[in-house]
Design a protein around this motif. Structure first.
Motif, short mmCIF file in Angstrom:
data_model
loop_
_atom_site.label_atom_id
_atom_site.label_comp_id
_atom_site.label_asym_id
_atom_site.label_seq_id
_atom_site.Cartn_x
_atom_site.Cartn_y
_atom_site.Cartn_z
N ALA A 145 0.83 -1.20 0.00
CA ALA A 145 0.00 0.00 0.00
C ALA A 145 0.87 1.25 0.00
O ALA A 145 0.58 2.23 -0.71
CB ALA A 145 -0.93 0.00 1.21
N ALA A 146 1.94 1.25 0.80
CA ALA A 146 2.84 2.40 0.85
C ALA A 146 3.53 2.62 -0.49
O ALA A 146 3.66 3.75 -0.96
CB ALA A 146 3.88 2.20 1.95
N GLY A 147 3.95 1.52 -1.12
CA GLY A 147 4.59 1.64 -2.43
C GLY A 147 3.66 2.19 -3.48
O GLY A 147 4.03 3.07 -4.27
N LEU A 148 2.42 1.69 -3.49
CA LEU A 148 1.43 2.19 -4.43
C LEU A 148 1.13 3.66 -4.18
O LEU A 148 0.95 4.45 -5.12
CB LEU A 148 0.14 1.37 -4.32
CG LEU A 148 0.20 -0.06 -4.86
CD1 LEU A 148 -1.05 -0.83 -4.44
CD2 LEU A 148 0.36 -0.07 -6.37
N ALA A 149 1.06 4.05 -2.90
CA ALA A 149 0.79 5.45 -2.55
C ALA A 149 1.90 6.36 -3.04
O ALA A 149 1.66 7.44 -3.59
CB ALA A 149 0.60 5.58 -1.05
N HIS A 150 3.16 5.95 -2.83
CA HIS A 150 4.29 6.75 -3.32
C HIS A 150 4.23 6.91 -4.84
O HIS A 150 4.47 7.99 -5.38
CB HIS A 150 5.62 6.09 -2.92
CG HIS A 150 6.09 6.46 -1.55
ND1 HIS A 150 6.71 7.65 -1.27
CD2 HIS A 150 6.03 5.79 -0.37
CE1 HIS A 150 7.02 7.71 0.00
NE2 HIS A 150 6.62 6.60 0.58
N ALA A 151 3.91 5.82 -5.53
CA ALA A 151 3.82 5.87 -6.99
C ALA A 151 2.71 6.80 -7.44
O ALA A 151 2.87 7.58 -8.39
CB ALA A 151 3.60 4.46 -7.54
N LEU A 152 1.57 6.74 -6.76
CA LEU A 152 0.42 7.55 -7.14
C LEU A 152 0.67 9.03 -6.88
O LEU A 152 0.36 9.88 -7.72
CB LEU A 152 -0.82 7.08 -6.37
CG LEU A 152 -2.16 7.68 -6.78
CD1 LEU A 152 -2.43 7.48 -8.27
CD2 LEU A 152 -3.28 7.07 -5.95
#
Length: 206
Positions: A145-152
Motif C-alpha cells: 500500500a505504501a509503495g502504491l501510494a508513493h507511486a500515485l
C-alpha cells in the motif's frame, strides 16, 4: 494595516516573484515593490530572504495539504475518497500555479532546509493515500500500500507539473484526476479480484 494582512501581501508577492524568477534571481526589492511595501518593512517582518522563502513554502504546502484533506469525506466509499483527493490536488495546483512552482520546483533546487519541508508535506500526502488504498484492498500488505501510494503521489505531482507547464494540455482538474483514476483504480480493482501481474522467471528476456 493589520500585520497579518501586510504579511499576507508580502507572501503573495514573494510567491509570485520566487516562482517567476527562481530563488537565486529573486530580489527583495522586487518583492517589496510588488507587495506595495518598503524593503526595510519586508526585512522587519520576514528577516531574510531565506526566512521569507521558508514562510512561502510553509504556507503553500500547508494550503495544498489542507485542500486535499478537506475534500475527503470519511464516510464516502474508498473510490470516491481517492477521487475527491486527486481532484482537490489538481484543482489546487491549477488554481495556485506559482505556489505549486515554489513547492515542486524551487524548494527542491536549493536543498535543506527547504527540501525537508517539502518531504514532510509529501509524506503526509502519501500516508493519506496509503490509508485509502489499504481501506480499498484489505488484503494489500502495508508495504505494498505504501509503495502504491508513493507511486500515485509521484504521478500526481508529475501530471500537475506537466499540466501547469502546458496550458490546455489537460483541460481541467476533473480530467487530470480522471486520467490518474483510470490508471490507479483499474489496477486496484484487479488486485481486489485477485488479478495481478507476475514478473517473468529467470530467462534471457526477464
Amino acid at each position: 494595516m493589520p500585520r497579518e494582512v501586510r504579511e499576507r501581501q508580502m507572501l503573495d508577492a514573494a510567491v509570485e516573484v520566487f516562482a517567476r524568477r527562481g530563488y537565486n534571481a529573486a530580489s527583495m526589492d522586487e518583492i517589496a515593490e510588488l507587495a506595495g511595501a518598503s524593503k526595510p518593512l519586508v526585512y522587519l517582518y520576514l528577516r531574510s530572504k531565506e526566512e521569507l522563502f521558508s514562510a512561502c513554502l510553509e504556507r503553500e504546502s500547508g494550503a495544498l495539504l489542507a485542500a486535499v484533506k478537506a475534500a475527503v469525506d470519511p464516510g464516502a466509499p474508498p473510490d470516491r475518497r481517492l477521487w475527491a483527493a486527486l481532484r482537490a490536488f489538481f484543482a489546487h495546483t491549477a488554481a495556485h500555479p506559482a505556489g505549486w512552482a515554489v513547492v515542486s520546483v524551487e524548494a527542491r533546487r536549493h536543498g535543506e532546509p527547504f527540501t525537508n519541508a517539502v518531504a514532510a508535506m509529501r509524506q503526509e500526502m502519501v500516508g493519506l493515500v496509503a490509508r485509502l488504498i489499504a481501506d480499498t484492498a484489505e488484503a494489500c500488505e502495508h508495504a505494498e500500500a505504501a509503495g502504491l501510494a508513493h507511486a500515485l503521489v509521484g504521478a500526481a505531482e508529475s501530471l500537475a507539473g506537466w499540466a501547469n507547464a502546458e496550458p490546455g494540455a489537460v483541460p481541467s482538474a476533473h480530467d487530470a484526476a480522471a486520467t490518474l483514476m483510470n490508471v490507479a483504480w483499474v489496477g486496484l480493482e484487479n488486485l481486489l479480484g485477485g488479478r495481478s501481474w507476475t514478473p517473468p522467471g529467470p530467462g534471457p528476456h526477464s
